[in-house]
Design a protein around this motif. Structure first.
Motif, PDB file in Angstrom:
ATOM      1  N   THR A 275       0.838  -1.209   0.000  1.00 38.41           N
ATOM      2  CA  THR A 275       0.000   0.000   0.000  1.00 38.41           C
ATOM      3  C   THR A 275       0.866   1.251   0.000  1.00 38.41           C
ATOM      4  O   THR A 275       0.633   2.191  -0.771  1.00 38.41           O
ATOM      5  N   LEU A 276       1.883   1.277   0.850  1.00 37.99           N
ATOM      6  CA  LEU A 276       2.777   2.425   0.916  1.00 37.99           C
ATOM      7  C   LEU A 276       3.550   2.591  -0.387  1.00 37.99           C
ATOM      8  O   LEU A 276       3.745   3.717  -0.869  1.00 37.99           O
ATOM      9  N   PHE A 277       3.978   1.490  -0.979  1.00 41.09           N
ATOM     10  CA  PHE A 277       4.735   1.555  -2.232  1.00 41.09           C
ATOM     11  C   PHE A 277       3.887   2.175  -3.342  1.00 41.09           C
ATOM     12  O   PHE A 277       4.369   3.012  -4.120  1.00 41.09           O
ATOM     13  N   ARG A 278       2.636   1.789  -3.424  1.00 44.13           N
ATOM     14  CA  ARG A 278       1.771   2.297  -4.487  1.00 44.13           C
ATOM     15  C   ARG A 278       1.428   3.771  -4.328  1.00 44.13           C
ATOM     16  O   ARG A 278       1.038   4.434  -5.290  1.00 44.13           O
ATOM     17  N   MET A 279       1.564   4.304  -3.126  1.00 45.55           N
ATOM     18  CA  MET A 279       1.204   5.703  -2.885  1.00 45.55           C
ATOM     19  C   MET A 279       2.126   6.686  -3.597  1.00 45.55           C
ATOM     20  O   MET A 279       1.704   7.778  -3.975  1.00 45.55           O
ATOM     21  N   GLY A 280       3.396   6.344  -3.739  1.00 47.98           N
ATOM     22  CA  GLY A 280       4.352   7.291  -4.282  1.00 47.98           C
ATOM     23  C   GLY A 280       4.660   8.396  -3.279  1.00 47.98           C
ATOM     24  O   GLY A 280       4.086   8.463  -2.184  1.00 47.98           O
ATOM     25  N   ARG A 281       5.584   9.274  -3.663  1.00 56.34           N
ATOM     26  CA  ARG A 281       6.046  10.309  -2.734  1.00 56.34           C
ATOM     27  C   ARG A 281       4.901  11.236  -2.303  1.00 56.34           C
ATOM     28  O   ARG A 281       4.779  11.591  -1.130  1.00 56.34           O
ATOM     29  N   GLN A 282       4.076  11.658  -3.225  1.00 57.97           N
ATOM     30  CA  GLN A 282       3.005  12.594  -2.878  1.00 57.97           C
ATOM     31  C   GLN A 282       2.002  11.968  -1.924  1.00 57.97           C
ATOM     32  O   GLN A 282       1.559  12.594  -0.953  1.00 57.97           O
ATOM     33  N   GLY A 283       1.654  10.710  -2.190  1.00 55.36           N
ATOM     34  CA  GLY A 283       0.726  10.030  -1.298  1.00 55.36           C
ATOM     35  C   GLY A 283       1.303   9.810   0.082  1.00 55.36           C
ATOM     36  O   GLY A 283       0.600   9.939   1.095  1.00 55.36           O
ATOM     37  N   LEU A 284       2.593   9.473   0.155  1.00 53.00           N
ATOM     38  CA  LEU A 284       3.241   9.282   1.450  1.00 53.00           C
ATOM     39  C   LEU A 284       3.279  10.589   2.239  1.00 53.00           C
ATOM     40  O   LEU A 284       3.083  10.595   3.460  1.00 53.00           O
ATOM     41  N   ALA A 285       3.528  11.696   1.560  1.00 50.08           N
ATOM     42  CA  ALA A 285       3.565  12.992   2.240  1.00 50.08           C
ATOM     43  C   ALA A 285       2.223  13.324   2.867  1.00 50.08           C
ATOM     44  O   ALA A 285       2.153  14.006   3.902  1.00 50.08           O
ATOM     45  N   ALA A 286       1.136  12.838   2.265  1.00 49.86           N
ATOM     46  CA  ALA A 286      -0.202  13.109   2.792  1.00 49.86           C
ATOM     47  C   ALA A 286      -0.672  12.052   3.791  1.00 49.86           C
ATOM     48  O   ALA A 286      -1.711  12.225   4.439  1.00 49.86           O
ATOM     49  N   HIS A 287       0.081  10.968   3.929  1.00 55.83           N
ATOM     50  CA  HIS A 287      -0.307   9.864   4.821  1.00 55.83           C
ATOM     51  C   HIS A 287      -0.243  10.336   6.272  1.00 55.83           C
ATOM     52  O   HIS A 287       0.753  10.942   6.702  1.00 55.83           O
ATOM     53  N   PRO A 288      -1.287  10.060   7.093  1.00 59.15           N
ATOM     54  CA  PRO A 288      -1.297  10.567   8.472  1.00 59.15           C
ATOM     55  C   PRO A 288      -0.202  10.011   9.365  1.00 59.15           C
ATOM     56  O   PRO A 288       0.134  10.625  10.382  1.00 59.15           O
ATOM     57  N   CYS A 289       0.382   8.861   8.987  1.00 53.64           N
ATOM     58  CA  CYS A 289       1.464   8.279   9.783  1.00 53.64           C
ATOM     59  C   CYS A 289       2.839   8.501   9.158  1.00 53.64           C
ATOM     60  O   CYS A 289       3.828   7.924   9.620  1.00 53.64           O
ATOM     61  N   VAL A 290       2.913   9.325   8.110  1.00 48.08           N
ATOM     62  CA  VAL A 290       4.187   9.608   7.450  1.00 48.08           C
ATOM     63  C   VAL A 290       4.443  11.112   7.446  1.00 48.08           C
ATOM     64  O   VAL A 290       5.198  11.629   8.264  1.00 48.08           O
ATOM     65  N   GLY A 291       3.839  11.833   6.514  1.00 44.59           N
ATOM     66  CA  GLY A 291       4.019  13.281   6.436  1.00 44.59           C
ATOM     67  C   GLY A 291       5.167  13.676   5.532  1.00 44.59           C
ATOM     68  O   GLY A 291       6.015  12.847   5.169  1.00 44.59           O
ATOM     69  N   PRO A 292       5.228  14.944   5.158  1.00 42.11           N
ATOM     70  CA  PRO A 292       6.244  15.395   4.187  1.00 42.11           C
ATOM     71  C   PRO A 292       7.682  15.251   4.659  1.00 42.11           C
ATOM     72  O   PRO A 292       8.580  15.034   3.839  1.00 42.11           O
ATOM     73  N   ASP A 293       7.952  15.363   5.963  1.00 44.53           N
ATOM     74  CA  ASP A 293       9.322  15.271   6.452  1.00 44.53           C
ATOM     75  C   ASP A 293       9.904  13.868   6.328  1.00 44.53           C
ATOM     76  O   ASP A 293      11.130  13.698   6.300  1.00 44.53           O
ATOM     77  N   ARG A 294       9.033  12.861   6.275  1.00 50.23           N
ATOM     78  CA  ARG A 294       9.506  11.472   6.251  1.00 50.23           C
ATOM     79  C   ARG A 294       9.208  10.759   4.940  1.00 50.23           C
ATOM     80  O   ARG A 294       9.559   9.581   4.777  1.00 50.23           O
ATOM     81  N   ALA A 295       8.584  11.444   3.999  1.00 50.94           N
ATOM     82  CA  ALA A 295       8.139  10.777   2.769  1.00 50.94           C
ATOM     83  C   ALA A 295       9.287  10.127   1.998  1.00 50.94           C
ATOM     84  O   ALA A 295       9.123   9.058   1.402  1.00 50.94           O
ATOM     85  N   ASP A 296      10.460  10.748   1.993  1.00 49.91           N
ATOM     86  CA  ASP A 296      11.600  10.203   1.248  1.00 49.91           C
ATOM     87  C   ASP A 296      12.219   8.980   1.910  1.00 49.91           C
ATOM     88  O   ASP A 296      12.974   8.236   1.265  1.00 49.91           O
ATOM     89  N   PHE A 297      11.928   8.767   3.198  1.00 53.76           N
ATOM     90  CA  PHE A 297      12.629   7.732   3.958  1.00 53.76           C
ATOM     91  C   PHE A 297      11.831   6.445   4.116  1.00 53.76           C
ATOM     92  O   PHE A 297      12.402   5.413   4.496  1.00 53.76           O
ATOM     93  N   VAL A 298      10.530   6.480   3.869  1.00 51.79           N
ATOM     94  CA  VAL A 298       9.688   5.330   4.167  1.00 51.79           C
ATOM     95  C   VAL A 298      10.016   4.132   3.274  1.00 51.79           C
ATOM     96  O   VAL A 298      10.212   3.015   3.766  1.00 51.79           O
TER      97      VAL A 298
END
Length: 346
Positions: A275-298
């Motif tokens: 699920t996280l892989f399919r989100m891509g960077r933009q989706g990860l940045a919007a994820h409530p358990c990730v956010g923009p500061d961690r999107a590149d690291f997930v």
């Protein structure tokens, strides 16, 4: 220079006070990606948290390319450490410990930076080796072990490195049977791979690279054979596994108390990874358990987890939102109670 009642370097030499189960203890972990502080008081269960601090500082940014801590990275860390010194100054401390990990171990100017930290904040972090990292993580995570566990694999996917501990129980206290540290973490991978981990080919290449680095450790300790015999617990302590847990649980926002100690079916964690892989960077940045500061690291962290999962297919994953700070607090409190020596393990 900021000052607080008990300077870090005095923590281990301070004598035991008359009331070993009162007062404040504090622990600070300066890592490759984060600066974290925890303040607690002793309790029958171990300790009760009274204050905490966590900030992404990316101290190891650019370290792989240059071998040095950059000025912007050091300035970000100094800002966070100054905030920690302010918090420490608000309470009289019975004990305090501060450690620095992979970024300061590897950087040519690591000791120079830590001298600056001491001059400007009064905090004096001690650079610890990978084995002590594993010992501290084990100290904090040992309450999650169960009586029927024979062995445990404890992993910590950090910013600059990944630590693995192979733990033997045999019905008694957890014993560290072996450790390995590989210089692959979410920050180093994100810098090295760029957008590659957001592609299937790049993700799988990192997974296979990490699995290869761990293969010899697996062979030495016969971990695969032990897993087939049963009674092996897999415990993860890192932002990667807590994000997987938050995704499995479909949390509207991340809260430690909802995640720490939860046991996931490994197949559910695999689905969350996809699920996280399919989100891509933009989706990860919007994820409530990730956010923009961690999107590149997930996804780099997920690739490391996928390697661990591929090599050691344990059916359940225990998620720990705890780590070095909690282990240090337990060491300080138990030292005052006379249950454990206050000394490094390496």
């Amino acid at each position: 220079m900021a000052a607080f009642p008990l300077r870090p370097q005095a923590a281990e030499s301070k004598g035991r006070a008359a009331q070993a189960d009162s007062g404040f203890y504090a622990a600070l972990d300066l890592g490759t990606n984060n600066c974290r502080l925890l303040v607690g008081t002793p309790s029958p269960q171990g300790f009760r948290v009274v204050d905490s601090f966590s900030r992404i500082v990316r101290l190891g940014e650019g370290l792989t390319a240059t071998g040095r801590l950059s000025q912007p990275a050091m300035d970000r860390a100094m800002s966070a450490l100054s905030a920690c010194a302010d918090k420490l100054g608000r309470r009289p401390l019975r004990g305090f410990a501060a450690v620095a990990t992979e970024a300061c171990r590897r950087a040519a100017n690591g000791s120079e930076f830590l001298a600056r930290v001491n001059r400007e904040t009064g905090i004096s972090p001690r650079v610890i080796c990978a084995r002590e990292e594993a010992q501290l993580a084990l100290a904090s995570c040992s309450p999650l072990l169960q009586p029927h566990d024979r062995r445990a694999i404890l992993f910590d996917i950090g910013g600059g490195s990944t630590e693995i501990a192979w733990v033997r129980l045999n019905g008694g206290a957890p014993e560290l049977a072996g450790t390995i540290s590989i210089p692959v973490g979410v920050v180093t991978l994100a810098e090295r791979e760029g957008d590659s981990c957001f592609t299937r080919e790049g993700f799988e290449a990192v997974r296979d690279e990490v699995a290869e680095k761990l293969a010899a450790f697996d062979a030495v300790h016969c971990i695969g054979q032990e897993i087939r015999q049963g009674g092996v617990r897999l415990i993860g302590t890192s932002g990667t596994v807590t994000t997987l847990a938050g995704t499995v649980m479909d949390l509207p926002r991340y809260r430690r108390q909802w995640v720490d100690g939860v046991c996931l079916d490994a197949a559910e964690a695999d689905e969350a990874l996809e699920t996280l892989f399919r989100m891509g960077r933009q989706g990860l940045a919007a994820h409530p358990c990730v956010g923009p500061d961690r999107a590149d690291f997930v996804l780099p962290g997920c690739a490391v987890y996928a390697a661990i999962r591929q090599l050691w297919p344990v059916s359940r994953l225990t998620v720990a939102d705890r780590g070095l700070r909690e282990g240090m607090l337990m060491r300080l409190i138990q030292g005052d109670r006379g249950r454990a020596p206050r000394r490094p393990w390496c």
